[in-house]
Design an enzyme around this catalytic site. Structure first.
Site, mmCIF file in Angstrom:
data_model
loop_
_atom_site.group_PDB
_atom_site.id
_atom_site.type_symbol
_atom_site.label_atom_id
_atom_site.label_comp_id
_atom_site.label_asym_id
_atom_site.label_seq_id
_atom_site.Cartn_x
_atom_site.Cartn_y
_atom_site.Cartn_z
ATOM 1 N N ASP A 232 86.388 37.036 -55.581
ATOM 2 C CA ASP A 232 86.493 38.381 -55.020
ATOM 3 C C ASP A 232 87.205 38.348 -53.676
ATOM 4 O O ASP A 232 87.169 37.340 -52.963
ATOM 5 C CB ASP A 232 85.099 38.985 -54.839
ATOM 6 C CG ASP A 232 84.390 39.208 -56.156
ATOM 7 O OD1 ASP A 232 85.076 39.486 -57.159
ATOM 8 O OD2 ASP A 232 83.148 39.102 -56.197
ATOM 9 N N TYR B 49 78.251 27.471 -55.222
ATOM 10 C CA TYR B 49 78.430 28.533 -54.231
ATOM 11 C C TYR B 49 77.364 28.438 -53.146
ATOM 12 O O TYR B 49 76.261 27.932 -53.381
ATOM 13 C CB TYR B 49 78.296 29.916 -54.869
ATOM 14 C CG TYR B 49 79.303 30.253 -55.938
ATOM 15 C CD1 TYR B 49 80.484 30.917 -55.624
ATOM 16 C CD2 TYR B 49 79.059 29.943 -57.279
ATOM 17 C CE1 TYR B 49 81.405 31.259 -56.612
ATOM 18 C CE2 TYR B 49 79.979 30.267 -58.269
ATOM 19 C CZ TYR B 49 81.142 30.927 -57.925
ATOM 20 O OH TYR B 49 82.049 31.256 -58.907
ATOM 21 N N ASP C 285 77.100 43.805 -53.261
ATOM 22 C CA ASP C 285 77.416 42.962 -52.114
ATOM 23 C C ASP C 285 77.640 43.836 -50.885
ATOM 24 O O ASP C 285 77.492 45.070 -50.941
ATOM 25 C CB ASP C 285 78.618 42.056 -52.398
ATOM 26 C CG ASP C 285 79.924 42.816 -52.550
ATOM 27 O OD1 ASP C 285 79.942 44.058 -52.397
ATOM 28 O OD2 ASP C 285 80.953 42.166 -52.814
ATOM 29 N N ARG D 27 76.471 37.772 -57.101
ATOM 30 C CA ARG D 27 75.994 39.068 -56.593
ATOM 31 C C ARG D 27 74.893 39.630 -57.492
ATOM 32 O O ARG D 27 73.952 40.249 -56.998
ATOM 33 C CB ARG D 27 77.156 40.058 -56.464
ATOM 34 C CG ARG D 27 77.766 40.504 -57.765
ATOM 35 C CD ARG D 27 78.849 41.547 -57.554
ATOM 36 N NE ARG D 27 80.056 40.968 -56.970
ATOM 37 C CZ ARG D 27 80.954 41.681 -56.299
ATOM 38 N NH1 ARG D 27 80.768 42.980 -56.123
ATOM 39 N NH2 ARG D 27 82.031 41.121 -55.825
#
Length: 293
Positions: free
Chosen positions: A47, A75, A89, A182
């Site tokens: 993203d 992550y 988010d 997310r």
């Protein structure tokens, strides 16, 4: 490789450390200018607000991206409890606020443990998943929300620890391709009886390609195509067998001396990637990709 205009074209893998504010397409467009070819693609979207590892295939290495996309992802990010957003988010608009000041770190850890292993996850509306031929993020931009089917993903590890800000937890995730962090953050918030969203997402690794070997956007450094497949078993062949591989022959697994499920990177005497082979039928293997000289 020599291009149609006689120019030398680059072939290889670029490991990029994407900055916030760049879309994955922006990074690809920049790389096309750097390497002088339109043959650039990526293995797994990040993203715009996220940072971290993005793998770019350049030239003939674009044909290898399908083997890189399924690799395990890692992550780090922050789970913000008490606030839900439209995008799950920090970029979205606030849709709900909950008082979660009495939630303890032990409760957060227990809730997070429920999302480890094989789980079913509903993709967010801002994802690139297609429903009815349209990408969800295109529908979201039009203010349209549709039903999405839950999809199987695998969360191998999920660790949470209090961050510096109240109600904020650092999360570290190791997961299969197609997992939305997310969504994990929002689901953990819901499991705690309130809500939550994700912020400061950073992808630290795709397979063995970690952020400590990644280069800034615009770097011209490339790994070889053989190195691009380092997460898969490799076999070296002599010139004679290499000619058979180069012609794309189906052959006995014993001829290549390969075992297991594959795929396998097949290297020539000088270590150059000749092909990627995969299982064809019991006892036989076939080329999935052949790299011409």
């Amino acid at each position: 490789m020599i291009g149609e205009g006689g120019e030398i074209e680059a072939d290889g893998l670029a490991v990029v450390d994407k900055e916030a504010g760049w879309t994955s397409h922006d990074v690809v467009a920049k790389a096309r200018g750097v390497f002088g070819t339109r043959k650039v693609g990526h293995a797994g979207t990040l993203d715009p607000d996220a940072t971290g590892v993005l793998l770019l295939g350049v030239g003939r290495a674009t044909r290898l991206l399908r083997f890189l996309t399924p690799l395990r992802k890692k992550y780090v990010g922050e789970l913000v409890l008490g606030t839900e957003t439209t995008t799950l988010d920090a970029a979205g608009e606030i849709t709900a606020v909950h008082d979660m000041s009495d939630v303890t770190p032990e409760q957060v850890a227990e809730a997070a443990s429920g999302f480890v292993g094989h789980i079913m996850q509903v993709p967010p509306m801002v994802s690139a998943v297609k429903v009815g031929g349209r990408r969800l993020y295109e529908l979201a931009r039009q203010g349209v929300e549709v039903e999405r089917e839950a999809r199987p993903v695998n969360v191998y590890d999920l660790a949470v620890a209090p961050a510096n800000d109240p109600g904020v937890y650092r999360i570290e995730v190791s997961c299969s391709s197609g997992t939305y962090i997310r969504s994990l953050a929002a689901d953990i918030g819901s499991a705690l009886g309130g809500g939550g969203h994700l912020r400061a997402l950073r992808r630290t690794a795709i397979g063995s390609f970690a952020v400590d070997e990644a280069r800034p956007v615009g770097s011209s450094v490339l790994m070889s195509m053989a190195e691009a497949l380092r997460d898969y078993p490799a076999v070296s062949v002599d010139e004679s067998l290499g000619r058979r591989v180069g012609s794309g022959q189906v052959m006995a697994a014993g001829d290549l001396a390969v075992e297991g499920e594959g795929p396998w990177a097949v290297l020539g005497p000088q270590g150059r990637l000749l092909a990627v082979y995969e299982t064809h039928s019991p006892g036989l293997v076939k080329p999935a990709v052949v790299i011409p000289r």
